[in-house]
Design a protein around this motif. Structure first.
Motif, PDB file in Angstrom:
ATOM      1  N   LEU A 571      20.773 -31.380  21.541  1.00  0.00           N
ATOM      2  CA  LEU A 571      20.729 -32.680  22.201  1.00  0.00           C
ATOM      3  C   LEU A 571      21.567 -32.587  23.464  1.00  0.00           C
ATOM      4  O   LEU A 571      22.791 -32.462  23.403  1.00  0.00           O
ATOM      5  N   ALA A 572      20.902 -32.606  24.605  1.00  0.00           N
ATOM      6  CA  ALA A 572      21.587 -32.505  25.896  1.00  0.00           C
ATOM      7  C   ALA A 572      21.766 -33.899  26.477  1.00  0.00           C
ATOM      8  O   ALA A 572      20.806 -34.669  26.579  1.00  0.00           O
ATOM      9  N   PHE A 573      22.992 -34.232  26.858  1.00  0.00           N
ATOM     10  CA  PHE A 573      23.295 -35.564  27.373  1.00  0.00           C
ATOM     11  C   PHE A 573      23.391 -35.599  28.895  1.00  0.00           C
ATOM     12  O   PHE A 573      23.418 -36.674  29.483  1.00  0.00           O
ATOM     13  N   GLY A 574      23.470 -34.445  29.536  1.00  0.00           N
ATOM     14  CA  GLY A 574      23.644 -34.415  30.978  1.00  0.00           C
ATOM     15  C   GLY A 574      22.393 -34.841  31.723  1.00  0.00           C
ATOM     16  O   GLY A 574      21.295 -34.936  31.167  1.00  0.00           O
ATOM     17  N   SER A 575      22.560 -35.064  33.020  1.00  0.00           N
ATOM     18  CA  SER A 575      21.433 -35.500  33.847  1.00  0.00           C
ATOM     19  C   SER A 575      20.358 -34.433  33.948  1.00  0.00           C
ATOM     20  O   SER A 575      19.191 -34.741  34.187  1.00  0.00           O
ATOM     21  N   GLU A 576      20.738 -33.151  33.735  1.00  0.00           N
ATOM     22  CA  GLU A 576      19.740 -32.091  33.836  1.00  0.00           C
ATOM     23  C   GLU A 576      18.656 -32.217  32.770  1.00  0.00           C
ATOM     24  O   GLU A 576      17.543 -31.719  32.941  1.00  0.00           O
ATOM     25  N   ALA A 577      18.966 -32.893  31.657  1.00  0.00           N
ATOM     26  CA  ALA A 577      17.954 -33.077  30.614  1.00  0.00           C
ATOM     27  C   ALA A 577      16.832 -33.990  31.090  1.00  0.00           C
ATOM     28  O   ALA A 577      15.727 -33.956  30.537  1.00  0.00           O
ATOM     29  N   ARG A 578      17.090 -34.792  32.120  1.00  0.00           N
ATOM     30  CA  ARG A 578      16.082 -35.709  32.661  1.00  0.00           C
ATOM     31  C   ARG A 578      15.416 -35.159  33.910  1.00  0.00           C
ATOM     32  O   ARG A 578      14.621 -35.851  34.545  1.00  0.00           O
ATOM     33  N   LEU A 579      15.783 -33.930  34.267  1.00  0.00           N
ATOM     34  CA  LEU A 579      15.185 -33.269  35.417  1.00  0.00           C
ATOM     35  C   LEU A 579      14.426 -32.032  34.953  1.00  0.00           C
ATOM     36  O   LEU A 579      14.774 -31.420  33.940  1.00  0.00           O
ATOM     37  N   ARG A 580      13.408 -31.663  35.706  1.00  0.00           N
ATOM     38  CA  ARG A 580      12.631 -30.476  35.347  1.00  0.00           C
ATOM     39  C   ARG A 580      13.490 -29.222  35.522  1.00  0.00           C
ATOM     40  O   ARG A 580      14.022 -28.957  36.595  1.00  0.00           O
ATOM     41  N   GLN A 581      13.604 -28.452  34.435  1.00  0.00           N
ATOM     42  CA  GLN A 581      14.346 -27.199  34.465  1.00  0.00           C
ATOM     43  C   GLN A 581      13.362 -26.034  34.408  1.00  0.00           C
ATOM     44  O   GLN A 581      12.455 -26.024  33.576  1.00  0.00           O
ATOM     45  N   VAL A 582      13.544 -25.066  35.291  1.00  0.00           N
ATOM     46  CA  VAL A 582      12.638 -23.925  35.361  1.00  0.00           C
ATOM     47  C   VAL A 582      12.958 -22.956  34.222  1.00  0.00           C
ATOM     48  O   VAL A 582      14.104 -22.533  34.046  1.00  0.00           O
ATOM     49  N   LEU A 583      11.924 -22.612  33.455  1.00  0.00           N
ATOM     50  CA  LEU A 583      12.070 -21.647  32.367  1.00  0.00           C
ATOM     51  C   LEU A 583      11.663 -20.242  32.811  1.00  0.00           C
ATOM     52  O   LEU A 583      12.267 -19.260  32.409  1.00  0.00           O
ATOM     53  N   LYS A 584      10.616 -20.164  33.616  1.00  0.00           N
ATOM     54  CA  LYS A 584      10.211 -18.883  34.210  1.00  0.00           C
ATOM     55  C   LYS A 584       9.429 -19.176  35.478  1.00  0.00           C
ATOM     56  O   LYS A 584       8.636 -20.118  35.528  1.00  0.00           O
ATOM     57  N   GLU A 585       9.651 -18.328  36.468  1.00  0.00           N
ATOM     58  CA  GLU A 585       8.983 -18.520  37.749  1.00  0.00           C
ATOM     59  C   GLU A 585       8.830 -17.161  38.416  1.00  0.00           C
ATOM     60  O   GLU A 585       9.689 -16.287  38.278  1.00  0.00           O
ATOM     61  N   GLU A 586       7.737 -16.955  39.111  1.00  0.00           N
ATOM     62  CA  GLU A 586       7.539 -15.701  39.832  1.00  0.00           C
ATOM     63  C   GLU A 586       6.591 -15.936  41.001  1.00  0.00           C
ATOM     64  O   GLU A 586       5.956 -16.992  41.109  1.00  0.00           O
ATOM     65  N   GLU A 587       6.504 -14.928  41.868  1.00  0.00           N
ATOM     66  CA  GLU A 587       5.626 -15.039  43.022  1.00  0.00           C
ATOM     67  C   GLU A 587       4.171 -14.933  42.581  1.00  0.00           C
ATOM     68  O   GLU A 587       3.849 -14.212  41.639  1.00  0.00           O
ATOM     69  N   PRO A 588       3.280 -15.609  43.278  1.00  0.00           N
ATOM     70  CA  PRO A 588       1.864 -15.519  42.902  1.00  0.00           C
ATOM     71  C   PRO A 588       1.275 -14.163  43.287  1.00  0.00           C
ATOM     72  O   PRO A 588       1.759 -13.492  44.201  1.00  0.00           O
TER      73      PRO A 588
END
Length: 669
Positions: A571-588
């Motif tokens: 259970l995350a209480f910080g504001s980051e829990a309400r923002l999109r967090q990147v799990l994985k990202e790479e160049e196309p």
């Protein structure tokens, strides 16, 4: 004295409970009543008749005589009064002198107008199917047969000395029940090796040859077989041991009244779009299906669906649902939160101490009445609230009660319904994990008890101080929105706030962990997520999560073709829990011909690796087709050498035009 537009008629029940009417009026924000009645139900009943005849809406502070006041109002052609029990719940108590805040809270709760509850109609003509082996089957048929259409089904191994009735006014068969379905008014039992009773049986019953499998239909079923149940418990199906005479007598009496049309509440409301049962044939969440004791829930497409005719209103499905797709709808809407808020706010505003919110069902009400009559009654700061189904309560209501100022929440359950309580036990455990994780002691208890003495013992402890200030938010949304409001308030005012609180598997909060080496960013998990927690990016290969939306249903995990997803309950209480967090990202990955980005590098590299030895991709340039965008791939396929073109055919003939024919004619001239 008027509260909520209703005239309040107070009675001291022959002086057996003290009423401080001035303090009560202040607590309710109104003027004191002109009179406190001594015996409104007997010697002063004319005062009620006159009040009813005036056409005013009435609230009578008496629960015991509610049927009398309802009948008097009917005779006066007046609206039925609201009756609230302040005697057994507050006035008959060793702490009655301090109970004014609680009495004010109970009256304020009683004037709330609940939304109409939707209902479903069941129709029964009274036909009965009796299952069993012994003489009790024919005896029950004899007693019911005068007024009911009765069919008897004797199971294999039945008593061979049964004598047929001299006048056969019933269906009499032998066979083996295989399965059953339906509800009150529409039961169907599938029977194997069905054989009818022989009309020429002279001594004991005998049967004709079996005719194979058949279905027997009935409005009601009386099961005296002693076999395992063919159906989960439901209205209209009466099952008992064949030698349980008391239960049989009760069943026969109840069956006698089950003819006609009956309205039952539509207990459950399902919002299919929120359901996390399955996506694309992958099943993840089955919590409601596993919890339902009546078998009323079943998969329908990607969601669970409820058969309102079968549903018995037990409620555990609503408690365990992580998304709020299943809601217990009695009272309809958010009525239970309105009552909870009014009780706690009125009690606090009237100067009450740290309150214990005592939530119970109908069985609990009987135990509390016994406690008032034969014991010291409820303590002054124990506020009772009756609900239709205790097992329907989830963590959202428990945490909301704490946020709104309950020092403790105590759930008083019927010991006979222990089998329905697994879901609410999990809700209690989650609420306590949150409370303890934020620096408070255990704040929620579940007690399955019916003994008034035992109830008095665990009510004696004083509640800890409530959350201050108490929350004032209105509950207007669903389960997740309510949880969010309650958790935000509890965290903001916690003695020991934390940024992240670890939880246990199965708790409906958390995030996911992604194996970076395995994940190809195919986005199968995004399309499967029912809570809109997972998302992609419009401009590049990217997987992100909005943690506040994640319900830990597991659909992403079972959908992922690379098995790269695992659940991480927290259970995350910080504001980051309400923002999109990147799990994985790479160049196309860019098309090798035109340079257009069209997929993620991981997907193309993984496909190239796996297809490199496939027969369809042997040959010059074929593997490069995977590395091209959809447009270039089509062009390149037809530019390969002749022998490598799988769709190649003969060269098409040259098209001839009118000019060609005219030229040839001139040449021959």
């Amino acid at each position: 004295m008027k509260v909520g537009g209703k005239r309040v008629m107070l009675c001291s029940c022959e002086g057996t409970m003290p009423l401080d009417v001035k303090a009560l009026a202040r607590a309710l924000g109104t003027e004191p009543p002109d009179q406190v009645y001594f015996q409104l139900c007997r010697s002063q009943v004319d005062a009620f008749r006159q009040a009813a005849a005036s056409g005013e809406e009435l609230l009578v502070a008496c629960g015991q005589e509610a049927p009398l006041f309802a009948e008097l109002a009917r005779l006066a052609e007046a609206p039925e009064p609201v009756c609230v029990d302040i005697r057994d719940r507050a006035g008959w108590s060793g702490e009655a002198a301090r109970a004014t805040p609680k009495i004010a809270a109970l009256i304020s709760e009683a004037v709330q107008e609940p939304e109409p509850t939707p209902s479903v109609t069941l129709t029964s003509a009274g036909s009965v199917l009796i299952l069993g082996r012994g003489p009790e089957v024919l005896e029950a048929a004899r007693r019911l047969g005068a007024e009911r259409a009765v069919t008897c089904l004797l199971l294999p191994g039945h008593d061979g000395h049964l004598v047929p009735p001299p006048v056969r006014a019933l269906g009499l068969f032998r066979g083996k029940p295989l399965r059953a379905s339906g509800h009150l008014g529409a039961f169907k039992v599938s029977v194997g090796e069905l054989a009818g009773a022989s009309p020429s049986a002279r001594g004991a019953l005998s049967f004709d040859g079996a005719v194979g499998g058949r279905d027997l239909a009935a409005d009601l079923v009386l099961d005296l077989s002693g076999e395992p149940a063919l159906l989960a418990p439901r209205d209209g199906w009466f099952k008992m041991e064949p030698n349980d005479v008391v239960a049989l007598e009760r069943a026969l009496a109840e069956i006698g009244g089950l003819v006609g049309e009956f309205e039952k509440p539509r207990w459950i409301k399902v919002e299919a779009a929120l359901c996390a049962h399955s996506r694309n044939g992958q099943v993840a969440c089955t919590r409601c299906l596993d919890a339902c004791p009546s078998g009323a829930l079943s998969p329908q497409g990607d969601a669970a669906a409820v058969d309102a005719h079968v549903c018995g209103g037990h409620g555990p499905c609503a408690s365990v649902c992580p998304t709020g797709a299943i809601r217990f709808d009695v009272p309809a809407g958010n009525g239970v939160y309105t009552r909870l808020s009014v009780l706690l706010e009125t009690h606090r505003g009237a100067g009450g101490g740290s309150p214990v919110l005592l939530i119970h069902d109908g069985q609990g009400a009987e135990a509390l009445a016994a406690l008032a009559r034969f014991g010291d009654g409820l303590p002054a700061d124990v506020i009772p609230m009756q609900v239709a189904a205790l097992a329907a309560l989830g963590p959202e209501l428990l945490l909301t009660a704490l946020a709104k100022g309950a020092g403790e929440v105590l759930l008083l359950a019927d010991p006979a319904k222990r089998h329905d309580l697994d879901g609410v036990r999990a809700a209690v455990a989650l609420a306590n994990r949150v409370a303890e994780g934020l620096g408070w002691a255990c704040r929620v208890r579940l007690e399955a008890e019916a003994d008034p003495t035992a109830i008095a013992a665990f009510l004696a402890a004083k509640a800890p101080r409530p959350v201050e200030p108490a929350a004032e938010f209105l509950v207007l949304g669903g389960k997740r929105q309510t949880l969010g409001l309650a958790l935000t308030h509890l965290h903001r005012h916690a003695p020991a706030p934390v940024a992240v609180l670890p939880l246990e598997a199965g708790d409906p909060f958390g995030t996911i962990a992604v194996d970076q080496a395995k994940c190809t960013l195919c986005m199968a998990c995004v399309s499967a997520c029912p809570a809109k927690a997972l998302s992609g990016h419009p401009d590049k290969p990217s997987l992100g999560i909005l943690e506040v939306n994640c319900v830990q249903c597991g659909l992403c995990r079972v959908t992922c073709p690379e098995k790269a997803v695992s659940l991480l309950p927290r259970l995350a209480f910080g504001s980051e829990a309400r923002l999109r967090q990147v799990l994985k990202e790479e160049e196309p990955y860019e098309c090798i011909r035109c340079g257009k980005p069209f997929a993620s590098k991981s997907v193309i590299e993984r496909m190239t690796e796996r297809m490199s030895n496939h027969a369809m991709f042997k040959g010059t340039g074929k593997l490069d087709l995977i590395k091209m965008c959809e447009d270039c791939r089509v062009v390149a396929q037809y530019q390969l050498e002749e022998g490598a073109r799988p769709l190649a055919g003969a060269e098409p003939p040259v098209t001839r035009t009118t000019e060609d024919y005219l030229r040839e004619r001139d040449e021959k001239g």
